[in-house]
Motif scaffolding. Sequence first.
Motif, PDB file in Angstrom:
ATOM      1  N   GLU A  17      27.861  41.577  36.479  1.00 28.34           N
ATOM      2  CA  GLU A  17      27.813  40.792  37.554  1.00 28.34           C
ATOM      3  C   GLU A  17      27.913  39.431  36.919  1.00 28.34           C
ATOM      4  O   GLU A  17      28.618  38.569  37.832  1.00 28.34           O
ATOM      5  CB  GLU A  17      26.548  40.751  38.198  1.00 28.34           C
ATOM      6  CG  GLU A  17      26.307  41.812  39.242  1.00 28.34           C
ATOM      7  CD  GLU A  17      27.192  41.494  40.608  1.00 28.34           C
ATOM      8  OE1 GLU A  17      27.367  40.426  41.068  1.00 28.34           O
ATOM      9  OE2 GLU A  17      27.888  42.352  40.997  1.00 28.34           O
ATOM     10  N   SER A  18      27.681  39.301  35.716  1.00 26.45           N
ATOM     11  CA  SER A  18      28.020  37.908  35.300  1.00 26.45           C
ATOM     12  C   SER A  18      29.478  37.366  34.980  1.00 26.45           C
ATOM     13  O   SER A  18      29.872  36.405  35.079  1.00 26.45           O
ATOM     14  CB  SER A  18      27.211  37.706  33.704  1.00 26.45           C
ATOM     15  OG  SER A  18      26.062  38.047  33.855  1.00 26.45           O
ATOM     16  N   ILE A  19      30.176  38.645  34.690  1.00 28.64           N
ATOM     17  CA  ILE A  19      31.677  38.318  34.868  1.00 28.64           C
ATOM     18  C   ILE A  19      32.164  38.117  36.056  1.00 28.64           C
ATOM     19  O   ILE A  19      33.150  37.343  36.289  1.00 28.64           O
ATOM     20  CB  ILE A  19      32.215  39.629  33.981  1.00 28.64           C
ATOM     21  CG1 ILE A  19      32.090  39.741  32.503  1.00 28.64           C
ATOM     22  CG2 ILE A  19      33.692  39.672  34.247  1.00 28.64           C
ATOM     23  CD1 ILE A  19      32.535  41.199  32.130  1.00 28.64           C
ATOM     24  N   ASN A  20      31.780  38.921  37.073  1.00 28.21           N
ATOM     25  CA  ASN A  20      32.089  38.726  38.561  1.00 28.21           C
ATOM     26  C   ASN A  20      31.789  37.240  39.018  1.00 28.21           C
ATOM     27  O   ASN A  20      32.650  36.626  39.582  1.00 28.21           O
ATOM     28  CB  ASN A  20      31.267  39.662  39.388  1.00 28.21           C
ATOM     29  CG  ASN A  20      31.903  39.460  40.850  1.00 28.21           C
ATOM     30  OD1 ASN A  20      32.948  39.793  41.013  1.00 28.21           O
ATOM     31  ND2 ASN A  20      31.006  39.112  41.691  1.00 28.21           N
ATOM     32  N   PHE A 191      46.452  35.030  33.824  1.00 31.47           N
ATOM     33  CA  PHE A 191      45.627  35.474  32.497  1.00 31.47           C
ATOM     34  C   PHE A 191      44.168  35.515  32.247  1.00 31.47           C
ATOM     35  O   PHE A 191      43.587  36.099  31.769  1.00 31.47           O
ATOM     36  CB  PHE A 191      45.990  34.418  31.435  1.00 31.47           C
ATOM     37  CG  PHE A 191      45.539  34.510  29.799  1.00 31.47           C
ATOM     38  CD1 PHE A 191      46.150  35.378  29.201  1.00 31.47           C
ATOM     39  CD2 PHE A 191      44.517  33.677  29.495  1.00 31.47           C
ATOM     40  CE1 PHE A 191      45.744  35.641  27.849  1.00 31.47           C
ATOM     41  CE2 PHE A 191      44.127  33.856  28.217  1.00 31.47           C
ATOM     42  CZ  PHE A 191      44.850  34.535  27.311  1.00 31.47           C
ATOM     43  N   VAL A 192      43.693  34.509  32.679  1.00 34.95           N
ATOM     44  CA  VAL A 192      42.074  34.550  33.181  1.00 34.95           C
ATOM     45  C   VAL A 192      41.469  35.690  33.659  1.00 34.95           C
ATOM     46  O   VAL A 192      40.513  36.272  33.135  1.00 34.95           O
ATOM     47  CB  VAL A 192      41.635  33.113  33.864  1.00 34.95           C
ATOM     48  CG1 VAL A 192      40.123  33.173  33.847  1.00 34.95           C
ATOM     49  CG2 VAL A 192      42.096  31.917  32.854  1.00 34.95           C
ATOM     50  N   GLU A 193      42.253  36.074  34.734  1.00 33.81           N
ATOM     51  CA  GLU A 193      41.863  37.327  35.660  1.00 33.81           C
ATOM     52  C   GLU A 193      41.815  38.646  34.689  1.00 33.81           C
ATOM     53  O   GLU A 193      41.138  39.505  34.824  1.00 33.81           O
ATOM     54  CB  GLU A 193      42.658  37.582  36.658  1.00 33.81           C
ATOM     55  CG  GLU A 193      42.352  36.300  37.784  1.00 33.81           C
ATOM     56  CD  GLU A 193      43.212  36.424  39.013  1.00 33.81           C
ATOM     57  OE1 GLU A 193      44.174  37.182  38.731  1.00 33.81           O
ATOM     58  OE2 GLU A 193      43.107  35.984  40.024  1.00 33.81           O
ATOM     59  N   GLU A 194      42.941  38.645  33.680  1.00 31.21           N
ATOM     60  CA  GLU A 194      43.081  39.841  33.016  1.00 31.21           C
ATOM     61  C   GLU A 194      42.047  39.830  31.987  1.00 31.21           C
ATOM     62  O   GLU A 194      41.576  40.935  31.612  1.00 31.21           O
ATOM     63  CB  GLU A 194      44.533  39.848  32.330  1.00 31.21           C
ATOM     64  CG  GLU A 194      45.574  40.057  33.279  1.00 31.21           C
ATOM     65  CD  GLU A 194      46.967  40.395  32.559  1.00 31.21           C
ATOM     66  OE1 GLU A 194      47.119  40.067  31.296  1.00 31.21           O
ATOM     67  OE2 GLU A 194      48.104  40.698  33.204  1.00 31.21           O
ATOM     68  N   CYS A 195      41.712  38.588  31.374  1.00 32.16           N
ATOM     69  CA  CYS A 195      40.695  38.616  30.349  1.00 32.16           C
ATOM     70  C   CYS A 195      39.381  39.037  30.879  1.00 32.16           C
ATOM     71  O   CYS A 195      38.544  39.534  30.463  1.00 32.16           O
ATOM     72  CB  CYS A 195      40.585  37.088  29.714  1.00 32.16           C
ATOM     73  SG  CYS A 195      42.060  36.669  28.773  1.00 32.16           S
ATOM     74  N   LEU A 196      39.158  38.616  32.215  1.00 29.90           N
ATOM     75  CA  LEU A 196      37.703  38.916  32.838  1.00 29.90           C
ATOM     76  C   LEU A 196      37.677  40.549  32.918  1.00 29.90           C
ATOM     77  O   LEU A 196      36.812  41.181  32.884  1.00 29.90           O
ATOM     78  CB  LEU A 196      37.794  38.357  34.220  1.00 29.90           C
ATOM     79  CG  LEU A 196      37.614  36.813  34.300  1.00 29.90           C
ATOM     80  CD1 LEU A 196      37.694  36.506  35.798  1.00 29.90           C
ATOM     81  CD2 LEU A 196      36.104  36.584  33.864  1.00 29.90           C
TER      82      LEU A 196
END
Length: 215
Positions: A17-20, A191-196
């Motif tokens: 959830e923290s990543i979400n 890129f950020v979404e892929e890292c998440l």
Amino acid sequence: MRRYFGWKGLSLIIKLESINDLEVLLHNTNDMCKQQYETLVKLAEEIEDEEAKQQFYDFSSDNFILYEDTLPRINKYSILINLWTHLEYSVFQLANEAISELRLNAVNVRGQGFNDYLNFLRDNVEKNLVSSEKEEEIEILRVIRNRIVHSNGFVDRENKAKQQVDAIKYVESNELLSFSEDDRIIMSNYFVEECLDLASEIIEEIHNEIYKSGE
């Protein structure tokens, strides 16, 4: 993601959830900046007098830059920094959970940092934990994060230190990354979404391996 129950499942849900939350921050900030930028453009287009319109652009230039570049960049930089910290600490927590759940002889996790925690888990839980492909993606995340932390996203092409060379190599070989004219790293939203997604997958993979006997 599969459904999880009990305190073990809750522990994983909290980590994910923290990543979400970071993903929500990414999209909400992007939407806000886009809306504000489009509002400025609309206001300019409504001005019929060309001289007055140019004055508006001159007067509002800082705001155009703010919403088109500065805020989105700061937001993405901040998200990547927070993501790395969260991933590293989550793997540390999982390593300690493995000690308790699997009754390992280790008293505590050896070393410091993501690689040490992952190697501990590979030595004590599963040697094939986290694929080499994902490990390469983690290294890109780490290198980019370090450039943000230590030089605000800038690279020095004259500096031949490994951390500088690696950052340049990773950016120039990734279509989701680029450099500004003054050699500052530009990250796309993708890129950020892929890292998440990568961080979520790694945390879930390690959790499942630790607790698979209890499924």
